[in-house]
Design a protein around this motif. Structure first.
Motif, PDB file in Angstrom:
ATOM      1  N   THR A   1       2.736   3.570  -0.840  1.00 39.66           N
ATOM      2  CA  THR A   1       1.901   3.338   0.300  1.00 39.66           C
ATOM      3  C   THR A   1       2.736   3.037   1.364  1.00 39.66           C
ATOM      4  OG1 THR A   1       1.833   0.943  -0.478  1.00 39.66           O
ATOM      5  CG2 THR A   1      -0.029   2.464  -1.059  1.00 39.66           C
TER       6      THR A   1
ATOM      7  N   SER B   1       2.616   0.564   3.480  1.00 44.52           N
ATOM      8  CA  SER B   1       3.103  -0.792   3.746  1.00 44.52           C
ATOM      9  C   SER B   1       4.183  -1.193   2.789  1.00 44.52           C
ATOM     10  CB  SER B   1       2.010  -1.578   3.615  1.00 44.52           C
ATOM     11  OG  SER B   1       0.971  -1.539   4.189  1.00 44.52           O
TER      12      SER B   1
ATOM     13  N   ARG C   1       7.469   0.441   4.039  1.00 46.63           N
ATOM     14  CA  ARG C   1       8.004  -0.269   5.245  1.00 46.63           C
ATOM     15  C   ARG C   1       8.650  -1.400   4.961  1.00 46.63           C
ATOM     16  NH1 ARG C   1       3.611  -2.132   8.741  1.00 46.63           N
ATOM     17  NH2 ARG C   1       3.827  -0.435  10.262  1.00 46.63           N
TER      18      ARG C   1
ATOM     19  N   LYS D   1      -7.582  -6.923  -6.204  1.00 43.33           N
ATOM     20  CA  LYS D   1      -8.578  -7.633  -5.819  1.00 43.33           C
ATOM     21  C   LYS D   1      -8.970  -8.576  -7.066  1.00 43.33           C
ATOM     22  CE  LYS D   1      -9.343  -4.566  -2.586  1.00 43.33           C
ATOM     23  NZ  LYS D   1      -8.682  -4.840  -1.004  1.00 43.33           N
TER      24      LYS D   1
ATOM     25  N   LEU E   1      -4.635  -7.385  -0.352  1.00 38.84           N
ATOM     26  CA  LEU E   1      -3.851  -6.072   0.049  1.00 38.84           C
ATOM     27  C   LEU E   1      -2.457  -6.016  -0.758  1.00 38.84           C
ATOM     28  CD1 LEU E   1      -4.950  -6.326   3.843  1.00 38.84           C
ATOM     29  CD2 LEU E   1      -5.736  -4.532   1.838  1.00 38.84           C
TER      30      LEU E   1
ATOM     31  N   ARG F   1       5.183  -6.954   8.452  1.00 36.93           N
ATOM     32  CA  ARG F   1       6.079  -7.116   9.467  1.00 36.93           C
ATOM     33  C   ARG F   1       6.635  -8.611   9.448  1.00 36.93           C
ATOM     34  NH1 ARG F   1       1.773  -4.294  10.864  1.00 36.93           N
ATOM     35  NH2 ARG F   1       1.951  -2.337  11.925  1.00 36.93           N
TER      36      ARG F   1
END
Ligand SMILES: N[C@@H](CCC(=O)N[C@@H](CS)C(=O)NCC(=O)O)C(=O)O
Length: 215
Positions: free
Chosen positions: A12, A14, A17, A42, A54, A69
């Motif tokens: 993914t 995210s 990153r 979840k 998430l 971030r």
């Protein structure tokens, strides 16, 4: 001291990153896969760690952190030798200015395109081409401003690469996957984009983020 743990979904945007920034800062880490297809993220036990359900989050010797971030800022601040987070006050706010540009002007449209072309097909849904075209046109307008900035300096926050540049990485290449060449149409944006997408730390996890204990 325990090795830093990254919990996420390997392919993914995210998780990639964070993996890219860990790699750029040469921080050893253990990767623990979260089974998002079966909804592990979840469940109540997971939400204890990340209440929004998430991915990803990190566990650095008991210190838990989510939001990619914020995680990247933490890594760059803890390992200042990576040089990805300026410490001089003016350079620092120029970095925050550029980081804010990414999150407000680039990410909203780019992540919608990502949703259309990556998530919807997995759910058996057809991407909405009208929406994709609209969002790509919006990003192209944003890139007119990037072209001006990158005509004056090498990177978005100045002449030194920072997290603000790297924050674009997971989504910018998806625009080409969506069939658009906007990242390479303007000369200064193209120079910047080609440099970012050629970085070893970006290429390292092309097949998914994995445990990396040595560089
Ligand atoms: N703003 C969050 C976004 C995290 C996020 O959206 N993660 C996605 C993967 S790219 C996710 O876990 N999706 C699973 C879901 O929505 O159920 C961050 O930067 O950490």
């Amino acid at each position: 001291m325990a090795v830093l743990k990254l919990y996420g979904a390997p392919r993914t945007t995210s998780t990639r990153r964070v993996g890219t920034v860990l790699h750029a800062a040469k921080v050893p880490f253990e990767f623990i896969e979260i089974d998002i297809r079966n909804g592990e993220h979840k469940k109540a036990a997971y939400r204890e760690k990340l209440p929004f359900g998430l991915t990803p989050y990190i566990d650095d010797d008991g210190f838990l952190l989510y939001e990619t971030r914020a995680i990247c800022r933490y890594i760059a601040a803890k390992y200042p030798a990576c040089g990805l987070l300026p410490t001089d006050s003016k350079q620092y706010v120029l970095f925050e200015q550029a980081a804010s540009v990414e999150v407000t002007h680039f990410d909203p449209s780019a992540s919608l395109v990502g949703w259309e072309i990556r998530v919807k097909p997995r759910q058996g849904l057809k991407p909405d081409q009208t929406l994709i075209d609209k969002e790509i046109a919006a990003i192209d307008k944003t890139l007119d401003a990037y072209e001006m900035i990158l005509g004056r300096q090498k990177y978005l926050a100045g002449d030194v690469l920072t997290l603000a540049d790297l924050f674009h990485l997971p989504y910018a290449p998806l625009l080409a996957t969506a069939g658009s060449d906007i990242m390479t149409r303007k000369p200064n944006v193209a120079r910047w984009y080609n440099e970012l997408t050629s970085m070893p730390s970006w290429l390292a996890f092309e097949d998914g983020v994995r445990t990396t204990l040595q560089y």
